[in-house]
Scaffold this active site. Sequence first.
Site, PDB file in Angstrom:
ATOM      1  CD  GLU A 125      19.366  23.387 -10.790  1.00 36.15           C
ATOM      2  OE1 GLU A 125      19.843  24.348 -11.108  1.00 36.15           O
ATOM      3  OE2 GLU A 125      20.141  22.303 -10.240  1.00 36.15           O
ATOM      4  CB  THR A 180      21.408  21.904 -17.643  1.00 32.27           C
ATOM      5  OG1 THR A 180      22.693  22.364 -16.871  1.00 32.27           O
ATOM      6  CG2 THR A 180      20.928  20.795 -17.067  1.00 32.27           C
TER       7      THR A 180
HETATM    8  N1  HSE Z   1      20.882  15.214 -13.087  1.00 29.02           N
HETATM    9  C1  HSE Z   1      21.112  16.540 -13.912  1.00 29.02           C
HETATM   10  C2  HSE Z   1      21.638  16.285 -15.523  1.00 29.02           C
HETATM   11  C3  HSE Z   1      22.062  17.403 -13.140  1.00 29.02           C
HETATM   12  O1  HSE Z   1      22.527  15.333 -15.612  1.00 29.02           O
HETATM   13  O2  HSE Z   1      20.979  16.919 -16.301  1.00 29.02           O
HETATM   14  C4  HSE Z   1      22.500  18.781 -14.234  1.00 29.02           C
HETATM   15  O3  HSE Z   1      22.868  19.735 -13.185  1.00 29.02           O
END
Ligand code: HSE
Length: 304
Positions: A125, A180
């Site tokens: 990830e 992200t």
């Molecule tokens: N917790 C992470 C975020 C999930 O909000 O950046 C991203 O897939």
Amino acid sequence: MQRIKVIAPSSTANLGPGFDVFGLAIDAFYDEIQICKTKYNGIKLHVNKINVNSNQNTASVAINNMRKKFDIKEGVEIFLNKGVPIGAGVGSSAASAAAAVVGFNKIFELDLDHLSLIKFAGIGEKASAGTIHYDNVAAAILGGFVIVRSNPLNVTKIKPPINLRICLAMPQIKTEKQKTKIARSVLPSRIKLADSTYNLSNATQMVCGFMNKDIKAIGDSMKDHIVEKAREKLIPGFYDVKYNAIKEGALGVAISGAGPTMIAIADKSSKLDAICRTMKKSFEKHNLKCNTVICKPSRGTIVK
Ligand code: HSE
């Protein structure tokens, strides 16, 4: 030649107050991986039947780490069929990583426990998000609702209420490859104590909601004063989508992971189609096409 087939589900992270802590596996989409051993010493990866560079994909990065850790000399060939939409905020990279580590664990008979699988999937990830976060991979592997404590890693799973339904509104926003990373770069490095207290109280209420199978309490605690405040500007129509879904009977609304998908939590008996319709219309008012999906929690990654 032995071939292992694994499917891993989409997932939604954060659920409002639980940034990097909460994850929920959802049965909206699945990635499928077929994996077999090869004599060639390396990883060959095909995504949707196309040969791709295996250095950047979450599935192969995770597997490469497992090969190194367990000193496995044999190579593997991976056939990844992407069913989880990329860049939508529904755990696409996590699903690939989850399917890959579970498949690799099975084919080499490593017999790893769940926490180790989650750790390896988290490394995969990282290749996509830039930093390790386990909320999506833990949900994808274990299924259900998960609570992650990252340091040291511990994951608790709670079975969601059977009548829990999730409406996804997926606006067609052109996102960057490093979406992200970007959505994390807008987050504050310092927060007010009052905001931390607000989020913590909602997060604990949400955990109680899942433990008591109380969908109303789950929805009611989807409240966040930290992350959504910073990210809502990345999602045109955020406020309208949220307001209108609640007006139509949704019990809680939040950004799904890093977005731009938004989720509404509801009960099986809620007007699920109407909630989807109003979320779609709200995005359309902001000139965004939008797909909607009604789904349930998923049971997680399965070896077929
Ligand atoms: N917790 C992470 C975020 C999930 O909000 O950046 C991203 O897939």
